[in-house]
Design a protein around this motif. Sequence first.
Motif, mmCIF file in Angstrom:
data_model
loop_
_atom_site.group_PDB
_atom_site.id
_atom_site.type_symbol
_atom_site.label_atom_id
_atom_site.label_comp_id
_atom_site.label_asym_id
_atom_site.label_seq_id
_atom_site.Cartn_x
_atom_site.Cartn_y
_atom_site.Cartn_z
ATOM 1 N N LYS A 78 -5.672 -7.090 1.138
ATOM 2 C CA LYS A 78 -4.748 -6.217 0.419
ATOM 3 C C LYS A 78 -5.095 -4.776 0.744
ATOM 4 O O LYS A 78 -6.270 -4.426 0.820
ATOM 5 C CB LYS A 78 -4.870 -6.456 -1.087
ATOM 6 N N GLY A 79 -4.078 -3.972 0.917
ATOM 7 C CA GLY A 79 -4.301 -2.562 1.175
ATOM 8 C C GLY A 79 -3.013 -1.790 1.133
ATOM 9 O O GLY A 79 -1.952 -2.328 0.822
ATOM 10 N N GLY A 80 -3.120 -0.521 1.437
ATOM 11 C CA GLY A 80 -1.932 0.306 1.424
ATOM 12 C C GLY A 80 -2.234 1.712 1.882
ATOM 13 O O GLY A 80 -3.371 2.057 2.189
ATOM 14 N N MET A 81 -1.183 2.496 1.917
ATOM 15 C CA MET A 81 -1.310 3.893 2.307
ATOM 16 C C MET A 81 -0.239 4.693 1.581
ATOM 17 O O MET A 81 0.609 4.114 0.895
ATOM 18 C CB MET A 81 -1.228 4.052 3.824
ATOM 19 N N GLY A 87 2.408 -0.919 0.718
ATOM 20 C CA GLY A 87 1.340 -1.870 0.476
ATOM 21 C C GLY A 87 1.476 -3.073 1.381
ATOM 22 O O GLY A 87 2.585 -3.425 1.801
ATOM 23 N N ALA A 88 0.362 -3.675 1.694
ATOM 24 C CA ALA A 88 0.351 -4.888 2.518
ATOM 25 C C ALA A 88 -0.564 -5.898 1.843
ATOM 26 O O ALA A 88 -1.681 -5.549 1.444
ATOM 27 C CB ALA A 88 -0.147 -4.584 3.927
ATOM 28 N N GLU A 89 -0.072 -7.122 1.697
ATOM 29 C CA GLU A 89 -0.877 -8.193 1.107
ATOM 30 C C GLU A 89 -0.681 -9.458 1.910
ATOM 31 O O GLU A 89 0.438 -9.751 2.352
ATOM 32 C CB GLU A 89 -0.448 -8.472 -0.339
ATOM 33 N N GLY A 90 -1.760 -10.184 2.079
ATOM 34 C CA GLY A 90 -1.655 -11.444 2.798
ATOM 35 C C GLY A 90 -2.710 -12.426 2.360
ATOM 36 O O GLY A 90 -3.658 -12.077 1.647
ATOM 37 N N PHE A 110 2.372 -13.222 4.151
ATOM 38 C CA PHE A 110 2.263 -11.772 4.299
ATOM 39 C C PHE A 110 3.441 -11.126 3.576
ATOM 40 O O PHE A 110 4.561 -11.639 3.594
ATOM 41 C CB PHE A 110 2.271 -11.360 5.771
ATOM 42 N N GLU A 111 3.152 -9.961 2.961
ATOM 43 C CA GLU A 111 4.203 -9.247 2.241
ATOM 44 C C GLU A 111 3.950 -7.746 2.281
ATOM 45 O O GLU A 111 2.813 -7.303 2.098
ATOM 46 C CB GLU A 111 4.243 -9.728 0.790
ATOM 47 N N LEU A 112 4.998 -6.980 2.523
ATOM 48 C CA LEU A 112 4.954 -5.528 2.367
ATOM 49 C C LEU A 112 5.438 -5.202 0.975
ATOM 50 O O LEU A 112 6.435 -5.769 0.507
ATOM 51 C CB LEU A 112 5.841 -4.836 3.404
ATOM 52 N N LYS A 113 4.744 -4.279 0.314
ATOM 53 C CA LYS A 113 5.064 -3.926 -1.069
ATOM 54 C C LYS A 113 5.161 -2.421 -1.222
ATOM 55 O O LYS A 113 4.888 -1.680 -0.294
ATOM 56 C CB LYS A 113 3.991 -4.469 -2.012
ATOM 57 N N GLY A 114 5.493 -2.006 -2.427
ATOM 58 C CA GLY A 114 5.617 -0.587 -2.723
ATOM 59 C C GLY A 114 7.000 -0.074 -2.364
ATOM 60 O O GLY A 114 7.784 -0.757 -1.701
ATOM 61 N N LEU A 115 7.315 1.132 -2.804
ATOM 62 C CA LEU A 115 8.639 1.706 -2.580
ATOM 63 C C LEU A 115 9.005 1.731 -1.099
ATOM 64 O O LEU A 115 10.034 1.186 -0.690
ATOM 65 C CB LEU A 115 8.708 3.119 -3.168
ATOM 66 N N PHE A 116 8.155 2.331 -0.267
ATOM 67 C CA PHE A 116 8.464 2.407 1.153
ATOM 68 C C PHE A 116 8.216 1.089 1.869
ATOM 69 O O PHE A 116 8.907 0.748 2.819
ATOM 70 C CB PHE A 116 7.675 3.546 1.831
ATOM 71 N N GLY A 117 7.219 0.353 1.408
ATOM 72 C CA GLY A 117 6.949 -0.954 2.006
ATOM 73 C C GLY A 117 8.138 -1.883 1.876
ATOM 74 O O GLY A 117 8.492 -2.604 2.811
ATOM 75 N N SER A 118 8.780 -1.853 0.713
ATOM 76 C CA SER A 118 9.964 -2.686 0.494
ATOM 77 C C SER A 118 11.111 -2.267 1.401
ATOM 78 O O SER A 118 11.853 -3.108 1.914
ATOM 79 C CB SER A 118 10.401 -2.602 -0.970
#
Length: 150
Positions: A78-81, A87-90, A110-118
């Motif tokens: 899990k991480g993000g920037m 965000g990235a989770e796997g 695997f999933e991209l999260k957060g406002l921009f991740g989505s």
Amino acid sequence: MAPIEVSATVAATPETIWQTCFEPMKWESWDPDLKELKDVSGSGKCEDGTTCIFAMNDGSNIPITLSNVVKNKSVDFKGGMLGGAVGAEGKVMITPIVEDSSKSKIEYSFELKGLFGSIVAFLKKKECVEGTKGGLDNMVKLSEEAQKGK
């Protein structure tokens, strides 16, 4: 975005899969979107709390933390920037096939999260799916080659 989930049966034991893909940290050998791992903490092993930076092929750097690590079985990352805007989770799970001890099942999500991740996940859904599937395919190929060499 819902997680991208892929799985495959592998002609390799969980131990071979783990040694080939995760210990020491060898993610760049199987993840097609990852150029290199940077700043791997501690002993460089795949274990709870290990941190690193995923230096991606697109030039971005994503700080990652590993958790729920069970050798030869599972690892979460899990991480993000951008303050969590991306965000990235796997998760990778490895299960032996009871009926055939020479085979295992790998499940990778695997999933991209957060406002921009989505937003990125929506705009680049095909690339996200292909990257996840490509990572699984590479884990299978590398692990089966390693098993044949034993």
